[in-house]
Motif scaffolding. Structure first.
Motif, PDB file in Angstrom:
ATOM      1  N   GLU A   1       0.572  -1.341   0.047  1.00 16.76           N
ATOM      2  CA  GLU A   1      -0.401  -0.076   0.226  1.00 16.76           C
ATOM      3  C   GLU A   1       0.777   1.264   0.123  1.00 16.76           C
ATOM      4  N   LYS A   2       0.389   2.525  -0.731  1.00 17.12           N
ATOM      5  CA  LYS A   2       1.403   3.440  -1.175  1.00 17.12           C
ATOM      6  C   LYS A   2       0.671   4.786  -0.322  1.00 17.12           C
ATOM      7  N   LEU A   3       1.253   4.910   0.662  1.00 20.36           N
ATOM      8  CA  LEU A   3       0.814   6.119   1.281  1.00 20.36           C
ATOM      9  C   LEU A   3       1.574   7.723   1.197  1.00 20.36           C
ATOM     10  N   ARG A   4       0.691   8.698   1.183  1.00 20.82           N
ATOM     11  CA  ARG A   4       1.293   9.643   0.776  1.00 20.82           C
ATOM     12  C   ARG A   4       1.535  10.603   2.391  1.00 20.82           C
ATOM     13  N   LEU A   5       2.432  11.250   2.419  1.00 21.36           N
ATOM     14  CA  LEU A   5       3.044  11.726   3.144  1.00 21.36           C
ATOM     15  C   LEU A   5       2.504  13.177   3.583  1.00 21.36           C
TER      16      LEU A   5
ATOM     17  N   TYR B   1       2.621   7.832  13.286  1.00 20.54           N
ATOM     18  CA  TYR B   1       1.743   7.954  14.073  1.00 20.54           C
ATOM     19  C   TYR B   1       0.401   7.295  13.345  1.00 20.54           C
ATOM     20  N   ALA B   2      -0.276   8.126  12.432  1.00 22.13           N
ATOM     21  CA  ALA B   2      -1.769   7.190  11.859  1.00 22.13           C
ATOM     22  C   ALA B   2      -1.923   7.487  10.323  1.00 22.13           C
ATOM     23  N   GLN B   3      -2.451   7.089  10.268  1.00 23.95           N
ATOM     24  CA  GLN B   3      -3.052   7.277   8.529  1.00 23.95           C
ATOM     25  C   GLN B   3      -4.541   6.724   8.571  1.00 23.95           C
ATOM     26  N   ASP B   4      -4.842   8.069   7.652  1.00 30.96           N
ATOM     27  CA  ASP B   4      -6.354   8.434   7.353  1.00 30.96           C
ATOM     28  C   ASP B   4      -6.532   8.468   5.960  1.00 30.96           C
ATOM     29  N   ASN B   5      -7.175   8.241   4.732  1.00 29.55           N
ATOM     30  CA  ASN B   5      -7.589   8.503   3.708  1.00 29.55           C
ATOM     31  C   ASN B   5      -6.190   8.090   2.869  1.00 29.55           C
ATOM     32  N   GLY B   6      -5.406   7.263   3.242  1.00 32.82           N
ATOM     33  CA  GLY B   6      -4.378   7.284   2.356  1.00 32.82           C
ATOM     34  C   GLY B   6      -3.087   8.095   2.707  1.00 32.82           C
ATOM     35  N   ILE B   7      -3.420   8.770   4.327  1.00 34.05           N
ATOM     36  CA  ILE B   7      -1.998  10.351   4.340  1.00 34.05           C
ATOM     37  C   ILE B   7      -1.445  10.205   5.403  1.00 34.05           C
ATOM     38  N   ALA B   8      -0.103   9.934   5.507  1.00 36.43           N
ATOM     39  CA  ALA B   8       0.546   9.220   6.030  1.00 36.43           C
ATOM     40  C   ALA B   8       1.100   9.949   7.246  1.00 36.43           C
ATOM     41  N   TYR B   9       0.451  10.426   8.880  1.00 36.84           N
ATOM     42  CA  TYR B   9       1.402  11.134  10.276  1.00 36.84           C
ATOM     43  C   TYR B   9       2.443  10.462  10.708  1.00 36.84           C
ATOM     44  N   VAL B  10       2.691  11.503  10.953  1.00 39.44           N
ATOM     45  CA  VAL B  10       4.658  11.055  11.863  1.00 39.44           C
ATOM     46  C   VAL B  10       4.256  11.467  13.254  1.00 39.44           C
ATOM     47  N   THR B  11       3.414  12.892  13.771  1.00 41.37           N
ATOM     48  CA  THR B  11       2.877  13.052  14.969  1.00 41.37           C
ATOM     49  C   THR B  11       1.481  13.215  15.256  1.00 41.37           C
ATOM     50  N   GLU B  12       1.249  13.318  17.079  1.00 40.97           N
ATOM     51  CA  GLU B  12       0.193  14.069  16.918  1.00 40.97           C
ATOM     52  C   GLU B  12      -0.101  15.050  16.678  1.00 40.97           C
TER      53      GLU B  12
ATOM     54  N   SER C   1      -1.356  23.156  -1.786  1.00 44.25           N
ATOM     55  CA  SER C   1      -1.345  21.969  -2.813  1.00 44.25           C
ATOM     56  C   SER C   1       0.149  21.060  -2.696  1.00 44.25           C
ATOM     57  N   SER C   2       1.038  20.980  -1.287  1.00 43.54           N
ATOM     58  CA  SER C   2       1.674  19.992  -0.933  1.00 43.54           C
ATOM     59  C   SER C   2       1.416  19.406  -0.237  1.00 43.54           C
ATOM     60  N   SER C   3       0.229  20.015   0.978  1.00 38.64           N
ATOM     61  CA  SER C   3      -0.161  19.407   2.258  1.00 38.64           C
ATOM     62  C   SER C   3      -1.014  18.812   2.169  1.00 38.64           C
ATOM     63  N   ALA C   4      -1.624  17.894   3.132  1.00 43.13           N
ATOM     64  CA  ALA C   4      -3.498  17.164   3.546  1.00 43.13           C
ATOM     65  C   ALA C   4      -4.044  17.903   3.532  1.00 43.13           C
TER      66      ALA C   4
END
Length: 347
Positions: A83-87, A179-190, A207-210
């Motif tokens: 699975e590919k996630l976007r940062l 930390y968490a992933q949501d709708n294909g977006i990966a989060y590093v911290t709370e 355009s470069s952020s979720a």
């Protein structure tokens, strides 16, 4: 000859124990003597946690925001996910997940919020993600308001089995702890997850952020109640129901009448015993140290009883009503079970 054979076998046994002990020592740490991946310190040993600002809705996260090199993995690695996630911090960076198996006790990567912290969050009319709002309410329910007494005798040792820690291997050449992933977006911290799901991120998003989503305006919540507070309200309704039966039902069997009379306190207009019917009537327990483990609706924290929205009229929160209805039905079942036992004994 038998003596030589016995001596030779003895040497082999000792050597076996020696190599087994050496192998155990060499595996006590992860590769390259890396630190616990759950630690909030960066790879240089400097703590990355920060004290929360008083003006902030949510305190700063204590989680590390430092990218981990691939040499920082601890334990045995599982195969990478396809699975590919976007940062979240840079959606042009794609990542795959992998698990690092760790053998020490896990330490939560989420910041610690006290019962008072969570109540302050819910008292404000801030605009946040509905997911964040639900998370605050859930944490408040289990924030540890009741300090349960520990056993007087014996020692309980913590058992820490192996557990898996998720990591990200990203196209920017770095590895991050997930930390968490949501709708294909990966989060590093709370903190990063919160900012993306809060109203403050709407103006900052690009355009470069979720993009933030599902934003709601929190109706300020108040009158925070413990389990025993909800039970006290339930007992008042039970009192009214029982007194009505005692005063209006002339055909009530004497044994049932004696029982119902024994559990109501007509002077205080409630039931006898602050934890009845879970515990004995006519006895008030020290609720600061007692958990009602026999209840399916027990919670070791607080629930907001009221909320006030734009029209300024306080109303009962859905979560409080849910807890109230569940406890009420549970109490009715326990009392009816005792009445059924009285009927059975009379036969």
């Amino acid at each position: 000859m038998n003596i030589r054979r016995f001596f030779r076998l003895g040497c082999l046994t000792v050597a076996g124990f020696f190599w087994a002990s050496c192998g155990g020592d060499s595996n006590s740490q992860g590769p390259d003597n890396t630190p616990d991946p759950e630690s909030s310190s960066d790879v240089t040993g400097t703590s990355s946690s920060a004290e929360p600002e008083s003006s902030s809705v949510v305190p700063e996260s204590s989680s590390s925001d430092v990218a981990l090199s691939s040499s920082s993995d601890v334990g045995e690695l599982s195969s990478s996910s396809e699975e590919k996630l976007r940062l979240a911090r840079d959606t042009s960076v794609t990542c795959t997940t992998y698990l690092s198996v760790v053998g020490s006790c896990p330490v939560s990567s989420e910041p610690y919020y006290s019962c008072m912290d969570l109540q302050e969050f819910l008292k404000k009319d801030t605009t946040v993600s509905e997911k964040i709002l639900n998370k605050w309410e859930k944490k408040l329910l289990s924030c540890g308001a009741i300090q349960e007494e520990v056993p007087l005798y014996g020692i309980v040792y913590q058992v820490c089995p192996h557990y898996s820690v998720p990591y990200l291997k990203c196209s920017d050449g770095k590895d991050y702890k997930l930390y968490a992933q949501d709708n294909g977006i990966a989060y590093v911290t709370e903190k990063e997850y919160y900012e993306t799901h809060s109203s403050s991120s709407v103006a900052e998003s690009s355009s470069s952020s979720a993009e933030p989503e599902d934003l709601v305006t929190n109706c300020p919540q108040d009158t925070f109640a413990l389990f025993v507070d909800v039970l006290a309200d339930v007992q008042k309704e039970l009192y009214e129901r029982i007194v009505k039966v005692l005063d209006e039902n002339d055909t009530l069997p004497e044994a049932k009448k004696v029982f119902l009379d024994s559990i109501v306190d007509r002077e205080k207009n409630t039931l006898r015993g602050n934890l009845f019917p879970y515990y004995w009537a006519n006895y008030d327990y020290d609720t600061e140290h007692v958990s009602v483990s026999m209840s399916d609706h027990w919670f070791n924290g607080y629930v907001a009883k009221t909320r006030t929205c734009a029209d300024g009229t306080p109303e009962t929160t859905d979560l409080y009503r849910e807890k109230y209805d569940g406890i009420l039905q549970e109490c009715l079942d326990l009392i009816n079970k005792e009445l059924e036992r009285i009927d059975a004994d009379a036969e």
